[in-house]
Design a protein around this motif. Structure first.
Motif, PDB file in Angstrom:
ATOM      1  N   TRP A  34      64.964  26.487 -56.612  1.00  0.00           N
ATOM      2  CA  TRP A  34      64.134  25.319 -56.923  1.00  0.00           C
ATOM      3  C   TRP A  34      62.843  25.768 -57.602  1.00  0.00           C
ATOM      4  O   TRP A  34      62.406  25.160 -58.581  1.00  0.00           O
ATOM      5  CB  TRP A  34      63.849  24.534 -55.645  1.00  0.00           C
ATOM      6  CG  TRP A  34      62.967  23.348 -55.826  1.00  0.00           C
ATOM      7  CD1 TRP A  34      63.279  22.184 -56.474  1.00  0.00           C
ATOM      8  CD2 TRP A  34      61.638  23.204 -55.360  1.00  0.00           C
ATOM      9  NE1 TRP A  34      62.215  21.323 -56.423  1.00  0.00           N
ATOM     10  CE2 TRP A  34      61.190  21.932 -55.736  1.00  0.00           C
ATOM     11  CE3 TRP A  34      60.777  24.025 -54.645  1.00  0.00           C
ATOM     12  CZ2 TRP A  34      59.926  21.464 -55.428  1.00  0.00           C
ATOM     13  CZ3 TRP A  34      59.522  23.552 -54.335  1.00  0.00           C
ATOM     14  CH2 TRP A  34      59.098  22.286 -54.730  1.00  0.00           C
ATOM     15  N   VAL A  35      62.238  26.836 -57.101  1.00  0.00           N
ATOM     16  CA  VAL A  35      61.011  27.360 -57.713  1.00  0.00           C
ATOM     17  C   VAL A  35      61.317  27.944 -59.087  1.00  0.00           C
ATOM     18  O   VAL A  35      60.532  27.790 -60.030  1.00  0.00           O
ATOM     19  CB  VAL A  35      60.350  28.414 -56.785  1.00  0.00           C
ATOM     20  CG1 VAL A  35      59.246  29.168 -57.489  1.00  0.00           C
ATOM     21  CG2 VAL A  35      59.825  27.738 -55.527  1.00  0.00           C
ATOM     22  N   TYR A  36      62.464  28.592 -59.229  1.00  0.00           N
ATOM     23  CA  TYR A  36      62.841  29.198 -60.500  1.00  0.00           C
ATOM     24  C   TYR A  36      63.046  28.143 -61.595  1.00  0.00           C
ATOM     25  O   TYR A  36      62.659  28.358 -62.742  1.00  0.00           O
ATOM     26  CB  TYR A  36      64.111  30.035 -60.324  1.00  0.00           C
ATOM     27  CG  TYR A  36      64.605  30.682 -61.589  1.00  0.00           C
ATOM     28  CD1 TYR A  36      63.949  31.776 -62.134  1.00  0.00           C
ATOM     29  CD2 TYR A  36      65.732  30.191 -62.244  1.00  0.00           C
ATOM     30  CE1 TYR A  36      64.394  32.372 -63.295  1.00  0.00           C
ATOM     31  CE2 TYR A  36      66.189  30.778 -63.405  1.00  0.00           C
ATOM     32  CZ  TYR A  36      65.509  31.867 -63.931  1.00  0.00           C
ATOM     33  OH  TYR A  36      65.955  32.445 -65.082  1.00  0.00           O
ATOM     34  N   PRO A  39      59.533  23.171 -60.196  1.00  0.00           N
ATOM     35  CA  PRO A  39      59.437  21.914 -59.454  1.00  0.00           C
ATOM     36  C   PRO A  39      58.953  20.752 -60.325  1.00  0.00           C
ATOM     37  O   PRO A  39      59.174  19.593 -59.988  1.00  0.00           O
ATOM     38  CB  PRO A  39      58.420  22.218 -58.346  1.00  0.00           C
ATOM     39  CG  PRO A  39      58.318  23.701 -58.283  1.00  0.00           C
ATOM     40  CD  PRO A  39      58.726  24.219 -59.605  1.00  0.00           C
ATOM     41  N   THR A  40      58.313  21.054 -61.443  1.00  0.00           N
ATOM     42  CA  THR A  40      57.821  19.980 -62.307  1.00  0.00           C
ATOM     43  C   THR A  40      58.942  19.311 -63.088  1.00  0.00           C
ATOM     44  O   THR A  40      58.744  18.214 -63.617  1.00  0.00           O
ATOM     45  CB  THR A  40      56.776  20.531 -63.306  1.00  0.00           C
ATOM     46  OG1 THR A  40      57.374  21.579 -64.067  1.00  0.00           O
ATOM     47  CG2 THR A  40      55.561  21.078 -62.565  1.00  0.00           C
ATOM     48  N   GLN A  41      60.098  19.924 -63.170  1.00  0.00           N
ATOM     49  CA  GLN A  41      61.211  19.339 -63.910  1.00  0.00           C
ATOM     50  C   GLN A  41      61.987  18.318 -63.088  1.00  0.00           C
ATOM     51  O   GLN A  41      62.855  17.640 -63.625  1.00  0.00           O
ATOM     52  CB  GLN A  41      62.147  20.434 -64.397  1.00  0.00           C
ATOM     53  CG  GLN A  41      61.512  21.341 -65.424  1.00  0.00           C
ATOM     54  CD  GLN A  41      62.515  22.320 -65.998  1.00  0.00           C
ATOM     55  OE1 GLN A  41      63.705  22.228 -65.743  1.00  0.00           O
ATOM     56  NE2 GLN A  41      62.029  23.252 -66.797  1.00  0.00           N
ATOM     57  N   MET A  42      61.699  18.257 -61.798  1.00  0.00           N
ATOM     58  CA  MET A  42      62.386  17.301 -60.920  1.00  0.00           C
ATOM     59  C   MET A  42      61.340  16.451 -60.222  1.00  0.00           C
ATOM     60  O   MET A  42      60.275  16.935 -59.850  1.00  0.00           O
ATOM     61  CB  MET A  42      63.216  18.037 -59.865  1.00  0.00           C
ATOM     62  CG  MET A  42      64.338  18.867 -60.416  1.00  0.00           C
ATOM     63  SD  MET A  42      65.155  19.855 -59.148  1.00  0.00           S
ATOM     64  CE  MET A  42      66.002  18.610 -58.218  1.00  0.00           C
ATOM     65  N   SER A  47      64.233  16.147 -55.868  1.00  0.00           N
ATOM     66  CA  SER A  47      64.167  17.372 -55.069  1.00  0.00           C
ATOM     67  C   SER A  47      64.677  17.129 -53.658  1.00  0.00           C
ATOM     68  O   SER A  47      65.437  17.936 -53.110  1.00  0.00           O
ATOM     69  CB  SER A  47      62.732  17.891 -55.012  1.00  0.00           C
ATOM     70  OG  SER A  47      62.279  18.264 -56.286  1.00  0.00           O
ATOM     71  N   LEU A  48      64.275  16.031 -53.053  1.00  0.00           N
ATOM     72  CA  LEU A  48      64.769  15.692 -51.713  1.00  0.00           C
ATOM     73  C   LEU A  48      66.276  15.483 -51.720  1.00  0.00           C
ATOM     74  O   LEU A  48      66.980  15.927 -50.804  1.00  0.00           O
ATOM     75  CB  LEU A  48      64.081  14.430 -51.187  1.00  0.00           C
ATOM     76  CG  LEU A  48      62.729  14.634 -50.531  1.00  0.00           C
ATOM     77  CD1 LEU A  48      62.150  13.286 -50.102  1.00  0.00           C
ATOM     78  CD2 LEU A  48      62.824  15.554 -49.351  1.00  0.00           C
ATOM     79  N   ALA A  49      66.772  14.817 -52.748  1.00  0.00           N
ATOM     80  CA  ALA A  49      68.218  14.595 -52.844  1.00  0.00           C
ATOM     81  C   ALA A  49      68.959  15.920 -53.009  1.00  0.00           C
ATOM     82  O   ALA A  49      70.004  16.136 -52.380  1.00  0.00           O
ATOM     83  CB  ALA A  49      68.524  13.663 -54.014  1.00  0.00           C
ATOM     84  N   VAL A  53      71.636  17.107 -50.249  1.00  0.00           N
ATOM     85  CA  VAL A  53      73.034  17.376 -50.603  1.00  0.00           C
ATOM     86  C   VAL A  53      73.373  18.836 -50.338  1.00  0.00           C
ATOM     87  O   VAL A  53      74.456  19.161 -49.841  1.00  0.00           O
ATOM     88  CB  VAL A  53      73.309  16.995 -52.082  1.00  0.00           C
ATOM     89  CG1 VAL A  53      74.654  17.506 -52.550  1.00  0.00           C
ATOM     90  CG2 VAL A  53      73.226  15.492 -52.258  1.00  0.00           C
ATOM     91  N   GLY A  54      72.427  19.719 -50.643  1.00  0.00           N
ATOM     92  CA  GLY A  54      72.641  21.135 -50.377  1.00  0.00           C
ATOM     93  C   GLY A  54      72.787  21.430 -48.888  1.00  0.00           C
ATOM     94  O   GLY A  54      73.631  22.225 -48.482  1.00  0.00           O
TER      95      GLY A  54
END
Length: 91
Positions: A34-36, A39-42, A47-49, A53-54
């Protein structure tokens, strides 16, 4: 029935250790990815979804991977459970 309590508990502790380790590693991997990706792209809800799901996928994968250990611990005779090799596999 008390004869099986200590060895059964030991195998459950081992399974719980495996489960906790796997979930921790998978969660850390998900955070790193997620960091890679940035985080600004989501958005926050995306992100919560993704994490939800993960986590759902991880829980089912863990269930699939741990079933053989649980079945083996249930089906293993007491004599085998007390062997040196069995103790070596469990530590």
């Amino acid at each position: 029935m008390k004869l099986f309590a200590s060895s059964s508990r030991r195998s459950i502790n081992f399974i719980a250790f495996l489960a906790t380790t796997a979930l921790t590693i998978w969660f850390a991997l998900r955070v790193v990815l997620w960091v890679y990706t940035g985080p600004t792209q989501m958005s926050f809800t995306q992100s919560l979804a993704a994490f939800g799901v993960g986590a759902w996928f991880d829980a089912w994968t863990l269930a699939y991977l741990i079933v053989p250990f649980i079945l083996l611990s249930v089906a293993m005779p007491s004599r085998w459970r007390a062997s040196r090799f069995s103790h070596f596999l469990r530590w």
